[in-house]
Each structure stands twice: as structure tokens, then as C-alpha cells.
Enzyme design. Structure first.
Site, mmCIF file in Angstrom:
data_model
loop_
_atom_site.group_PDB
_atom_site.id
_atom_site.type_symbol
_atom_site.label_atom_id
_atom_site.label_comp_id
_atom_site.label_asym_id
_atom_site.label_seq_id
_atom_site.Cartn_x
_atom_site.Cartn_y
_atom_site.Cartn_z
ATOM 1 N N GLU A 176 0.824 -1.213 0.000
ATOM 2 C CA GLU A 176 0.000 0.000 0.000
ATOM 3 C C GLU A 176 0.858 1.263 0.000
ATOM 4 O O GLU A 176 1.054 1.890 1.031
ATOM 5 C CB GLU A 176 -0.947 0.017 1.211
ATOM 6 C CG GLU A 176 -1.897 1.210 1.197
ATOM 7 C CD GLU A 176 -2.779 1.301 2.430
ATOM 8 O OE1 GLU A 176 -3.657 2.185 2.454
ATOM 9 O OE2 GLU A 176 -2.604 0.494 3.365
ATOM 10 N N LYS A 213 -2.945 -1.993 -2.615
ATOM 11 C CA LYS A 213 -3.991 -1.081 -2.140
ATOM 12 C C LYS A 213 -3.534 0.325 -2.504
ATOM 13 O O LYS A 213 -2.522 0.818 -1.990
ATOM 14 C CB LYS A 213 -4.193 -1.220 -0.633
ATOM 15 C CG LYS A 213 -5.312 -0.346 -0.086
ATOM 16 C CD LYS A 213 -5.660 -0.690 1.356
ATOM 17 C CE LYS A 213 -6.768 0.215 1.871
ATOM 18 N NZ LYS A 213 -7.219 -0.159 3.242
#
Length: 295
Positions: A176, A213
Site C-alpha cells: 500500500e 492497495k
């Protein structure tokens, strides 16, 4: 790890519910839920209150595998129970929702336009515990604030280096490298990030598929090359501070990208609600995010 779990995450319809607020973000999450800071005086009391909130969400009849593929848990949540059952077992066995563990320990101070992750103490030991607790994947967050190539390269390198260690255990790493939605050069950040992600993906060397993400992009379908890369199981989007309505609108325009929302998921929920009000509000939220995720 069995093929059914990979199949569900890779091809299933739905989204990821992020219930992984840690120490820094927990007071804000509790406040939005209607619990003021004067209700607790220690970290342990604070975490007990947020666990009660999370448990109420997870055991709700609205929170099921019909719409939700996975749920991200804070380490303290992984070690607790839902309805008397270990958290990971409850999610998968009772709800058909894949449990995911947040493994990062927060962010360093900004340098070169990015905030790298702090060192993850005893990561190997944490991953052993995660597998024993039935986790399917892990998630770790760092932040990009400005379009400096050196900073973004360092950010991605850190994510991939730790991701390789995680993949070697059979857990699926969710990388992420979040781009701050308020960055004045967000689109340029995205251009540099995409180029670097694809370069690192093409290097290979992973023992499990990767997930990402990412912040919803300025240009619709911008991350399609990552979504379609053979080494990538799934790409999910964070809400990043957008309202649920705005986050859903952006998400729906990005085909193949699914949600991994935290604040946008719990928006509107309150401790004072009756069971009926709570379950209906949660269901409305879940359905709207699901609809935006299946485009």
C-alpha cells in the site's frame, strides 16, 4: 493455503472491509462512532472500546461474504475473538470472509516527499503468528506526498522488499504505497508510481501473488496495467479521506478496481443506534460499496 481462498480473492465479487485502525487512528474512529475521549483513560480501555465496535460490525447479519471478500484486522484484533471464536476463524468459517493482518507499525517522518514505514520489529515472528491465526494476507501502508522520483522509488522498494519476505511464507502481501489525495501533484505522483510498480513487478521473484492497495487515480482506469499483470491477484482502492459517496463514484469509474474502505465503510454508524438501525445503516453502506466495486 488452499486454492479456494485464492479463487475467492482473485475472482470473487465484493470488496475488502478495513477494520484495522491502530493506536494513532483509533481515537478518531471512536469519536465518529460517538465515543468521546473522556470515555477512556488508558490505551487498553481505548482498544477494548474499538474492539467492541468492530465486533458489533463483524457479527452483524449485514456483514457477510455475500458482499465482502476480506477484512483487514489490527494485530490486537487478530489476537481476540468475535462471538467467542478466534477472529480469523470466525471471519472465514462463519462469514466466508478472508482475514487479513495489518503488519506495519506506523510511518517515519517525511523525507524526499514520502513517509516510509517504520521498522517492523520481529516481522518473522508476527508472520508465524498470522499463519497460525488463519490469516490469508497481510497489509502495510506507506505514504507518497510529493512527486519526487527518488522518494517514490524508495517507497516502492521498501514495499517490495518486505513483500518478498511475506510472500515467502505463503501469505499474500498487500502493498500500500498510498498517495495523499491532497498532494498538489497527485497525477504526477501516480505516473511515477505506476512506472515503478510495473518495473518491480516485471523483476519477479515472488513466491505468492501480490495485491496492491492504491489511492483512486485522477485518470479513470489508470492502474489497469497493474490489475491485469499476471503476478497480481487483486488491486483494491483506499478511500483516502473521501466521503463514501465520492469514493464510490470514483471507484465505479475504475473497472476491475475494488474497495478496501475503512472510514467510508463505517460512516454513519453510532454506538447509540438500536440493533435494527445499526444493521440497516451498515447494510446500506456495504451494498453501495459493493455496487461500486463490481464495475
Amino acid at each position: 493455503m488452499n486454492d479456494a481462498r485464492f479463487e475467492r480473492m482473485g475472482k470473487g465479487k465484493g470488496f475488502i472491509a478495513a477494520l484495522d485502525q491502530s493506536g494513532g487512528s483509533t481515537p478518531g474512529a471512536l469519536k465518529r462512532y460517538g465515543i468521546a475521549e473522556d470515555r477512556y483513560s488508558t490505551d487498553e480501555e481505548m482498544f477494548d472500546l474499538v474492539h467492541a465496535m468492530r465486533e458489533r460490525i463483524v457479527v452483524s447479519p449485514s456483514f457477510t461474504g455475500e458482499h465482502i471478500l476480506g477484512s483487514i484486522l489490527f494485530e490486537k484484533t487478530m489476537d481476540r475473538t468475535f462471538a467467542g471464536v478466534p477472529a480469523g476463524d470466525y471471519l472465514w468459517e462463519q462469514k466466508s470472509i478472508l482475514p487479513i493482518l495489518k503488519v506495519d507499525k506506523g510511518l517515519r517522518e517525511e523525507a524526499d516527499g514520502v513517509r516510509l514505514m517504520k521498522p517492523i520489529a520481529d516481522l518473522d515472528g508476527l508472520l508465524v503468528r498470522a499463519k497460525a491465526a488463519g490469516m490469508f494476507a497481510t497489509k502495510m501502508r506507506s505514504v507518497i506526498q510529493a512527486a519526487g522520483p527518488a522518494g517514490i522509488v524508495a517507497n516502492v522498494a521498501q514495499q517490495f522488499d518486505i513483500g518478498r519476505r511475506i510472500a515467502a511464507t505463503g501469505l499474500v502481501p498487500i502493498l500500500e504505497p498510498e498517495i495523499d489525495i491532497h498532494s498538489p501533484d497527485k497525477a504526477e505522483c501516480e505516473r511515477i508510481l505506476l512506472e515503478e510498480l510495473l518495473r518491480k513487478l516485471d523483476e519477479g521473484g515472488f513466491e505468492a501473488p501480490l495485491m496492491f492497495k492504491l489511492t483512486p487515480p485522477e485518470v479513470d482506469d489508470f492502474y489497469r496495467p497493474v490489475i491485469e499483470h499476471p503476478a497480481v491477484l487483486r488491486v483494491v482502492a483506499l478511500s483516502g479521506g473521501y466521503s463514501r459517496e465520492d469514493a464510490n463514484k470514483i471507484l465505479a469509474r475504475n473497472h476491475g478496481l475494488i474497495a478496501s474502505f475503512s472510514r467510508a465503510l463505517t460512516e454513519g454508524l453510532a454506538e447509540s443506534m438500536s440493533a435494527e438501525e445499526f444493521d440497516q445503516t451498515l447494510l446500506d453502506s456495504i451494498r453501495s460499496i459493493y455496487d461500486a466495486s463490481i464495475t
